[in-house]
Design a protein around this motif. Structure first.
Motif, PDB file in Angstrom:
ATOM      1  N   ILE A 122      28.318  42.212  59.204  1.00 14.72           N
ATOM      2  CA  ILE A 122      27.820  41.341  60.018  1.00 14.72           C
ATOM      3  C   ILE A 122      27.405  39.703  58.598  1.00 14.72           C
ATOM      4  CG2 ILE A 122      25.517  39.825  61.175  1.00 14.72           C
ATOM      5  CD1 ILE A 122      24.892  43.197  61.519  1.00 14.72           C
ATOM      6  N   PRO A 123      27.992  38.217  59.316  1.00 23.76           N
ATOM      7  CA  PRO A 123      27.479  36.987  58.006  1.00 23.76           C
ATOM      8  C   PRO A 123      26.556  37.123  57.901  1.00 23.76           C
ATOM      9  CG  PRO A 123      29.642  36.587  60.494  1.00 23.76           C
ATOM     10  CD  PRO A 123      28.679  38.157  60.865  1.00 23.76           C
ATOM     11  N   SER A 124      26.028  37.086  57.565  1.00 24.61           N
ATOM     12  CA  SER A 124      24.745  36.537  56.371  1.00 24.61           C
ATOM     13  C   SER A 124      25.371  35.518  55.048  1.00 24.61           C
ATOM     14  CB  SER A 124      24.463  37.564  55.472  1.00 24.61           C
ATOM     15  OG  SER A 124      23.002  37.882  55.039  1.00 24.61           O
ATOM     16  N   LYS A 125      24.638  35.431  53.934  1.00 28.76           N
ATOM     17  CA  LYS A 125      24.740  34.521  53.503  1.00 28.76           C
ATOM     18  C   LYS A 125      24.903  35.146  51.778  1.00 28.76           C
ATOM     19  CE  LYS A 125      21.940  30.750  51.438  1.00 28.76           C
ATOM     20  NZ  LYS A 125      22.085  31.296  49.702  1.00 28.76           N
ATOM     21  N   GLN A 126      25.824  35.360  51.334  1.00 28.75           N
ATOM     22  CA  GLN A 126      25.982  35.383  49.725  1.00 28.75           C
ATOM     23  C   GLN A 126      24.727  34.935  48.195  1.00 28.75           C
ATOM     24  OE1 GLN A 126      29.128  33.356  47.896  1.00 28.75           O
ATOM     25  NE2 GLN A 126      30.265  35.793  46.578  1.00 28.75           N
ATOM     26  N   ASN A 127      24.880  35.366  47.852  1.00 29.41           N
ATOM     27  CA  ASN A 127      23.278  35.597  46.575  1.00 29.41           C
ATOM     28  C   ASN A 127      23.728  35.849  45.279  1.00 29.41           C
ATOM     29  OD1 ASN A 127      20.768  35.075  46.031  1.00 29.41           O
ATOM     30  ND2 ASN A 127      19.917  36.812  46.742  1.00 29.41           N
ATOM     31  N   LEU A 128      24.166  35.742  44.760  1.00 30.15           N
ATOM     32  CA  LEU A 128      25.112  36.145  43.670  1.00 30.15           C
ATOM     33  C   LEU A 128      23.931  35.158  42.098  1.00 30.15           C
ATOM     34  CD1 LEU A 128      28.378  33.994  43.104  1.00 30.15           C
ATOM     35  CD2 LEU A 128      27.550  36.464  44.118  1.00 30.15           C
ATOM     36  N   ASP A 129      23.856  36.282  41.003  1.00 24.94           N
ATOM     37  CA  ASP A 129      23.218  36.435  40.024  1.00 24.94           C
ATOM     38  C   ASP A 129      23.006  35.187  39.418  1.00 24.94           C
ATOM     39  OD1 ASP A 129      21.537  38.874  40.950  1.00 24.94           O
ATOM     40  OD2 ASP A 129      22.385  39.675  39.297  1.00 24.94           O
ATOM     41  N   GLU A 130      22.691  34.341  38.386  1.00 26.30           N
ATOM     42  CA  GLU A 130      22.895  33.059  37.913  1.00 26.30           C
ATOM     43  C   GLU A 130      24.166  33.602  36.842  1.00 26.30           C
ATOM     44  OE1 GLU A 130      20.495  32.987  34.189  1.00 26.30           O
ATOM     45  OE2 GLU A 130      19.456  32.023  36.009  1.00 26.30           O
ATOM     46  N   ASP A 131      24.463  34.450  36.142  1.00 24.31           N
ATOM     47  CA  ASP A 131      25.784  35.096  35.876  1.00 24.31           C
ATOM     48  C   ASP A 131      26.686  35.251  36.398  1.00 24.31           C
ATOM     49  OD1 ASP A 131      24.658  37.193  36.240  1.00 24.31           O
ATOM     50  OD2 ASP A 131      25.105  37.869  34.238  1.00 24.31           O
ATOM     51  N   GLU A 132      26.452  35.511  37.737  1.00 21.33           N
ATOM     52  CA  GLU A 132      27.589  36.323  38.509  1.00 21.33           C
ATOM     53  C   GLU A 132      28.337  34.634  39.196  1.00 21.33           C
ATOM     54  OE1 GLU A 132      27.369  40.707  40.850  1.00 21.33           O
ATOM     55  OE2 GLU A 132      25.488  38.554  41.233  1.00 21.33           O
ATOM     56  N   PHE A 133      29.913  34.698  39.576  1.00 21.01           N
ATOM     57  CA  PHE A 133      30.693  33.742  39.253  1.00 21.01           C
ATOM     58  C   PHE A 133      31.959  35.045  40.603  1.00 21.01           C
ATOM     59  CE2 PHE A 133      29.213  32.077  36.344  1.00 21.01           C
ATOM     60  CZ  PHE A 133      28.413  30.648  36.368  1.00 21.01           C
ATOM     61  N   LYS A 192      36.802  44.552  57.579  1.00 20.04           N
ATOM     62  CA  LYS A 192      36.650  43.715  58.581  1.00 20.04           C
ATOM     63  C   LYS A 192      37.150  43.447  59.395  1.00 20.04           C
ATOM     64  CE  LYS A 192      38.025  39.487  57.208  1.00 20.04           C
ATOM     65  NZ  LYS A 192      38.959  38.276  56.727  1.00 20.04           N
ATOM     66  N   ASP A 193      36.668  43.794  60.745  1.00 18.77           N
ATOM     67  CA  ASP A 193      37.125  43.171  61.938  1.00 18.77           C
ATOM     68  C   ASP A 193      38.359  43.611  62.083  1.00 18.77           C
ATOM     69  OD1 ASP A 193      34.682  44.035  63.267  1.00 18.77           O
ATOM     70  OD2 ASP A 193      34.356  41.787  63.750  1.00 18.77           O
ATOM     71  N   ASP A 194      39.476  43.376  61.362  1.00 15.91           N
ATOM     72  CA  ASP A 194      40.978  43.024  61.831  1.00 15.91           C
ATOM     73  C   ASP A 194      41.374  43.752  60.519  1.00 15.91           C
ATOM     74  OD1 ASP A 194      40.115  41.741  58.938  1.00 15.91           O
ATOM     75  OD2 ASP A 194      41.469  40.126  59.085  1.00 15.91           O
ATOM     76  N   GLY A 195      40.839  44.719  59.576  1.00 12.51           N
ATOM     77  CA  GLY A 195      41.187  45.874  59.547  1.00 12.51           C
ATOM     78  C   GLY A 195      41.629  45.693  58.135  1.00 12.51           C
ATOM     79  N   THR A 196      41.439  43.847  56.845  1.00 13.60           N
ATOM     80  CA  THR A 196      41.989  43.842  56.028  1.00 13.60           C
ATOM     81  C   THR A 196      40.511  43.928  55.007  1.00 13.60           C
ATOM     82  OG1 THR A 196      40.909  41.730  56.472  1.00 13.60           O
ATOM     83  CG2 THR A 196      43.179  41.855  56.631  1.00 13.60           C
ATOM     84  N   LEU A 197      40.007  44.096  54.089  1.00 15.60           N
ATOM     85  CA  LEU A 197      39.165  44.350  53.282  1.00 15.60           C
ATOM     86  C   LEU A 197      38.643  43.210  52.010  1.00 15.60           C
ATOM     87  CD1 LEU A 197      40.214  47.989  51.895  1.00 15.60           C
ATOM     88  CD2 LEU A 197      39.160  47.584  54.026  1.00 15.60           C
ATOM     89  N   PHE A 198      37.794  43.634  52.445  1.00 17.12           N
ATOM     90  CA  PHE A 198      37.353  42.275  51.151  1.00 17.12           C
ATOM     91  C   PHE A 198      37.322  42.644  50.009  1.00 17.12           C
ATOM     92  CE2 PHE A 198      33.727  40.115  54.321  1.00 17.12           C
ATOM     93  CZ  PHE A 198      35.035  39.261  54.883  1.00 17.12           C
ATOM     94  N   MET A 199      37.558  42.369  48.865  1.00 15.09           N
ATOM     95  CA  MET A 199      37.501  42.373  47.393  1.00 15.09           C
ATOM     96  C   MET A 199      36.679  41.235  46.506  1.00 15.09           C
ATOM     97  SD  MET A 199      38.687  44.966  47.108  1.00 15.09           S
ATOM     98  CE  MET A 199      39.971  45.280  45.643  1.00 15.09           C
ATOM     99  N   VAL A 200      36.013  41.174  45.589  1.00 14.42           N
ATOM    100  CA  VAL A 200      35.843  40.671  44.148  1.00 14.42           C
ATOM    101  C   VAL A 200      36.458  40.184  43.022  1.00 14.42           C
ATOM    102  CG1 VAL A 200      33.598  40.408  45.909  1.00 14.42           C
ATOM    103  CG2 VAL A 200      33.983  42.334  43.468  1.00 14.42           C
ATOM    104  N   ARG A 201      36.834  39.140  43.320  1.00 15.57           N
ATOM    105  CA  ARG A 201      37.803  38.526  41.793  1.00 15.57           C
ATOM    106  C   ARG A 201      36.334  37.716  41.062  1.00 15.57           C
ATOM    107  NH1 ARG A 201      43.191  38.536  40.468  1.00 15.57           N
ATOM    108  NH2 ARG A 201      43.711  38.637  43.237  1.00 15.57           N
ATOM    109  N   GLN A 202      36.421  38.632  39.597  1.00 14.12           N
ATOM    110  CA  GLN A 202      35.730  38.273  38.667  1.00 14.12           C
ATOM    111  C   GLN A 202      35.606  38.456  37.167  1.00 14.12           C
ATOM    112  OE1 GLN A 202      31.185  40.532  39.249  1.00 14.12           O
ATOM    113  NE2 GLN A 202      32.748  41.988  40.086  1.00 14.12           N
ATOM    114  N   TYR A 203      35.362  37.974  36.055  1.00 11.12           N
ATOM    115  CA  TYR A 203      35.019  38.194  35.324  1.00 11.12           C
ATOM    116  C   TYR A 203      34.347  39.598  34.445  1.00 11.12           C
ATOM    117  CZ  TYR A 203      36.360  37.354  30.159  1.00 11.12           C
ATOM    118  OH  TYR A 203      36.634  37.336  28.758  1.00 11.12           O
ATOM    119  N   ARG A 204      35.440  39.923  33.699  1.00 10.72           N
ATOM    120  CA  ARG A 204      35.268  41.227  32.956  1.00 10.72           C
ATOM    121  C   ARG A 204      35.085  41.460  31.731  1.00 10.72           C
ATOM    122  NH1 ARG A 204      31.326  43.554  36.584  1.00 10.72           N
ATOM    123  NH2 ARG A 204      31.971  44.307  38.483  1.00 10.72           N
ATOM    124  N   ASN A 205      34.005  41.085  30.780  1.00  8.09           N
ATOM    125  CA  ASN A 205      33.627  40.763  29.440  1.00  8.09           C
ATOM    126  C   ASN A 205      34.383  41.920  28.783  1.00  8.09           C
ATOM    127  OD1 ASN A 205      33.427  38.687  26.892  1.00  8.09           O
ATOM    128  ND2 ASN A 205      31.552  40.554  27.159  1.00  8.09           N
TER     129      ASN A 205
END
Length: 179
Positions: free
Chosen positions: A129-140, A50-63
Motif C-alpha cells: 500500500i503506497p505510503s510515505k518514505q521516511n528516511l533517517d537523516e543519514d540515510e540516502f 509488488k503486484d506485478d511480481g517485481t521486488l523492491f530493492m534499495v540501493r545505498q552506500y555501505r561504509n
C-alpha cells in the motif's frame, strides 16, 4: 556443550550499533582462551513483492565496503524486546514508502556466527500500500524494482553479496517461484 564454559565476559567497547566483548572461555582439554564477541540487538528485513511480481530493492552506500550495495529493505530493532515483525513493517515503510498489506515470516539468519550474535528475521511483504518514505537523516536510499530471476542472476554474478539479501532472495525464490 559442557566442555565449553564462559568464565568471564568483559565489555571492551559500547557502540551505537554494536557492543564489543571479550570472553574468557574454558574449552575442551581445560585450556582457557580469549574469544571476541560482537553483540547486536538484532534486525529485520523484507522481501517486498509488488503486484506485478517485481521486488523492491534499495540501493545505498555501505561504509564498511566503501561502495553502494543493492539490498532488500532492512533495519535494526529498536531494542532486543521489539518484535522483529514490527521492525520489518517499519523499515519497509521508511525505506520504500510502502506498507505491507500482508506480511509473513520467511527465514531467520545469523549473519556471522564465528564472532557475532546478530540475528536477522526476514519476511515477505505483499499487497503493498503506497505510503510515505521516511528516511533517517543519514540515510540516502534509491528504491528500485527487479524481477526475481534478474536478482538471482546478480547473486550468481557476484553483484549482490549481502548475506541477508542473498538469504532472503534465495529462500523466497525457492519457496514461491520454484513450485
Amino acid at each position: 556443550m559442557d566442555e565449553y564454559k564462559r568464565l568471564k565476559r568483559e565489555l571492551m567497547y559500547h557502540g551505537v550499533l554494536v557492543d564489543f566483548y571479550q570472553d574468557t572461555m574454558r574449552i575442551p582439554g581445560g585450556h582457557e582462551v580469549k574469544w571476541d564477541l560482537i553483540s547486536h540487538k538484532g534486525a529485520a528485513a523484507v522481501v517486498a513483492v509488488k503486484d506485478d511480481g517485481t521486488l523492491f530493492m534499495v540501493r545505498q552506500y555501505r561504509n564498511p565496503l566503501g561502495r553502494m550495495t543493492l539490498e532488500i529493505p532492512a533495519g535494526g530493532l529498536d531494542s532486543r524486546e521489539e518484535p522483529p515483525i514490527a521492525c520489518a513493517k517499519r523499515e519497509l515503510e521508511e525505506e520504500t514508502g510502502y506498507k505491507a498489506g500482508k506480511i509473513e515470516h520467511l527465514i531467520d539468519i545469523f549473519t556471522t556466527v564465528a564472532f557475532c550474535d546478530e540475528k536477522i528475521s526476514i519476511y515477505v511483504a505483499t499487497d503493498l500500500i503506497p505510503s510515505k518514505q521516511n528516511l533517517d537523516e543519514d540515510e540516502f536510499i534509491n528504491v528500485e524494482s527487479y524481477k526475481i530471476e534478474d536478482l538471482i542472476q546478480m547473486i550468481y554474478d557476484g553483484k549482490i553479496q549481502d548475506s541477508k539479501t542473498v538469504s532472503g532472495l534465495m529462500t523466497y525464490y525457492h519457496k514461491y517461484c520454484c513450485k
